[in-house]
Scaffold this active site. Structure first.
Site, PDB file in Angstrom:
ATOM      1  N   GLU A 313       0.811  -1.226   0.000  1.00 11.33           N
ATOM      2  CA  GLU A 313       0.000   0.000   0.000  1.00 11.33           C
ATOM      3  C   GLU A 313       0.840   1.270   0.000  1.00 11.33           C
ATOM      4  O   GLU A 313       1.745   1.437   0.812  1.00 11.33           O
ATOM      5  CB  GLU A 313      -0.935   0.021   1.220  1.00 11.33           C
ATOM      6  CG  GLU A 313      -1.874   1.210   1.254  1.00 11.33           C
ATOM      7  CD  GLU A 313      -2.962   1.084   2.307  1.00 11.33           C
ATOM      8  OE1 GLU A 313      -3.778   2.016   2.421  1.00 11.33           O
ATOM      9  OE2 GLU A 313      -2.996   0.053   3.007  1.00 11.33           O
ATOM     10  N   LYS A 329      -8.738  -1.416   1.073  1.00 13.18           N
ATOM     11  CA  LYS A 329      -9.737  -1.944   2.003  1.00 13.18           C
ATOM     12  C   LYS A 329     -10.425  -3.111   1.323  1.00 13.18           C
ATOM     13  O   LYS A 329     -10.924  -2.983   0.197  1.00 13.18           O
ATOM     14  CB  LYS A 329     -10.772  -0.883   2.392  1.00 13.18           C
ATOM     15  CG  LYS A 329     -10.316   0.051   3.493  1.00 13.18           C
ATOM     16  CD  LYS A 329     -10.079  -0.722   4.770  1.00 13.18           C
ATOM     17  CE  LYS A 329      -9.280   0.115   5.767  1.00 13.18           C
ATOM     18  NZ  LYS A 329      -8.623  -0.751   6.761  1.00 13.18           N
TER      19      LYS A 329
END
Length: 564
Positions: A313, A329
């Site tokens: 990420e 997510k």
């Protein structure tokens, strides 16, 4: 300040080069080890220092370049608009991560612990972010090359460091004795351009014995330093946690109560795992980059600790006036067959829970970017993208904007850090609840690792899938986003899935109980945390112990215990 930049007349991967330097004090490797694996078609997604999403770079000269860098020596870049994408998945045809960077020989080191800043070991009257901003401005230097940077400050901000921005104090004692923030300015950078298959060496001309050291590095980098890739295995290192499975699930239920009461919409719930391993930290990193490659990996050799990061990420990248963040997510484990993979990928793609979770975080990130970007410039060019990794699928979005010219390091940190994907919304209330329900400080976990370039750019990841090592003791955080639709059992299992790659890398082969596949890992988890320190069976009991100092082990020589 002036920086010497040259393109070497040979090519060698930085992963091979770092074998020679990984034990050097404060050596850092920011490693885009490979592109996201995939079996379906989509558009490229940017990665560490990779501007392919927004710029089309022309090739640099194939002949060596020496001396001070100048725009005539390097090809520039021309802007290319990004294309909005929705409901797609990553592709093996996407451009792989373009740059990996090794930083060596720090000449200025800044640290901050519990609000106390030091510069090269001496107390500093300013905060770290103020001192860092000052030093970046004093050393400011343009970068006329196509490289992501030619000089700068590398390091990390821990999650604990960021709490001071919102005046949120932790009820938990320190469990890992490492600085809350660390940044160093380096004399030497070794930069690999994987698209060009080219190697660049940069060195500060003010460095002592500049000429002799430049000659030394040229000679050293030319020498092979090949080490065979570590073989794959299925062993998993056993672990212990302050949470039991039951108390973690109870914490999630309490978090859902806060959501239903309207305190927050979403929050990230985590637990800290402790592991022992006889493996050398760089061995662990080599295993991860070989068998579980990620776009935003990294290795830091501290004085008495090491950071091993295999993060998928991006937290934030600034290139010129463009700001980008890529929240993740939504997670599913990888299947054992193509058919199972396809089923799990589609399940994630159509999950209303995961899509609403990411949507809320994207909204938070848009709000954060609006504090540092020009009005009306914040956009979401990619939304609900499925990315495939070695052990999991992730649901990802990209948020971009045009940076205001008056934004400096302190404003950047105050506005964006910590990332919304690892806190929740609203951010401040989510952070308060996180500290109430979690049983230990997060330390470096969910902090950020990367660099500030001297020309004003930066690139940072989110430190998930990250282990901190002191001696042979490892600390690993794992967690996930919680909404009112979350199932506590599934959320707990997700933390184990996210820990799998690191546990595999840490397995030493000395404990037969560690020879477990992902299903066996569920059995290992039951009862963990019921150790001699009296950690609780239920959340209320755990909170009572933690508040009196009895619920969280603070001994770095933690004796690992597991119950099967």
């Amino acid at each position: 300040m002036t920086t010497h930049v040259e393109k070497l007349d040979f090519y060698r991967p930085t992963a091979e080069i770092f074998e020679r330097y990984h034990q050097e004090p404060f050596a850092i490797f920011l490693d885009s080890s490979t592109s996201v694996a995939s079996r379906c078609n989509s558009t490229p997604v940017a990665s560490y220092c990779d501007s392919s999403q927004f710029a089309d770079y022309s090739q640099t000269p194939s002949t060596p370049v020496a001396g001070r860098c100048s725009s005539s020596q390097f090809a520039g870049s021309s802007p290319a608009p990004s294309t909005p994408v929705a409901d797609c998945c990553s592709s093996s045809s996407r451009q792989y991560e373009r740059y990996s960077i090794i930083a060596l020989e720090p000449y200025l080191i800044l640290t901050e612990t519990e609000g106390r800043c030091t510069e090269n070991g001496a107390a500093c009257p300013e905060s770290l972010e103020q001192r860092l901003s000052r030093r970046l401005e004093e050393h400011r230097e343009d970068n006329p090359t196509h490289l992501p940077l030619i000089a700068g400050a590398f390091g990390y901000f821990s999650y604990d460091f960021c709490r001071k921005f919102e005046n949120i104090h932790s009820r938990h004692p320190r469990t890992v004795q490492v600085p809350d923030a660390f940044f160093a300015f380096y004399d030497v950078l070794i930069i690999e351009d994987r698209e060009e298959r080219a190697l660049y060496l940069t060195m500060r001309e003010e460095a002592e014995d500049f000429g002799a050291r430049l000659t030394k590095y040229r000679a050293e980098l030319r020498k092979p330093c090949f080490v065979p890739a570590p073989p794959a295995h299925k062993g998993l290192a056993p672990f212990s946690s302050a949470f039991t499975k039951a108390s973690y699930k109870e914490a999630i239920r309490r978090l859902i109560e806060y959501i239903r009461a309207g305190d927050i919409y979403i929050a990230n719930m985590t637990q800290q795992l402790r592991l022992s391993s006889s493996r050398e930290p760089y061995e662990v990193y080599r295993y991860l980059r070989t068998h579980h490659p990620t776009p935003f990996g990294g290795f830091l050799q501290g004085v008495d600790f090491q950071v091993v990061c295999a993060s998928p990420e991006r937290f934030v990248r600034i290139r010129g006036n463009r700001v980008e963040t890529r929240p993740i997510k939504g997670t599913r484990k990888r299947g054992s067959t193509e058919q199972e993979d396809s089923m799990l990928r589609e399940e994630l793609r159509h999950s209303t829970k995961d899509r609403s979770e990411l949507l809320m975080i994207v909204d938070l990130e848009r709000n954060d970017l609006n504090h540092i970007c020009e009005a009306g410039s914040v956009q979401v060019p990619e939304h609900f993208v499925i990315e495939d990794y070695s052990t999991v699928f992730h649901l990802v979005s990209t948020v971009i904007g045009r940076r205001r010219q008056d934004i400096e390091v302190p404003e950047l940190l105050h506005s964006l850090f910590p990332g919304g994907s690892i806190t929740g919304a609203p951010k401040i209330r989510a952070m308060e609840i996180i500290d109430e329900l979690e049983l230990e400080r997060r330390n470096l976990y969910t902090g950020t690792l990367g660099y500030f370039s001297l020309d004003g750019n930066c690139d940072f990841n989110i430190m998930i899938r990250t282990g901190i090592c002191r001696g042979n003791q490892w600390h690993l955080g794992v967690g996930g986003g919680i909404t009112c639709e979350s199932d506590p059992e599934a959320e707990y299992e997700e933390t184990l899935q996210k820990a799998k790659a690191m546990r595999e890398a840490l397995w030493s082969g000395n404990d037969a109980r560690g020879q477990a596949d992902s299903d066996d890992a569920r059995e290992l988890s039951d009862g963990l945390g019921d150790d001699a320190h009296g950690q609780a069976e239920g959340l209320d009991s755990a909170r009572k112990h933690a508040d009196t100092g009895g619920g969280v082990d603070t001994d770095d020589d933690f004796v690992q215990k597991e119950t099967v």
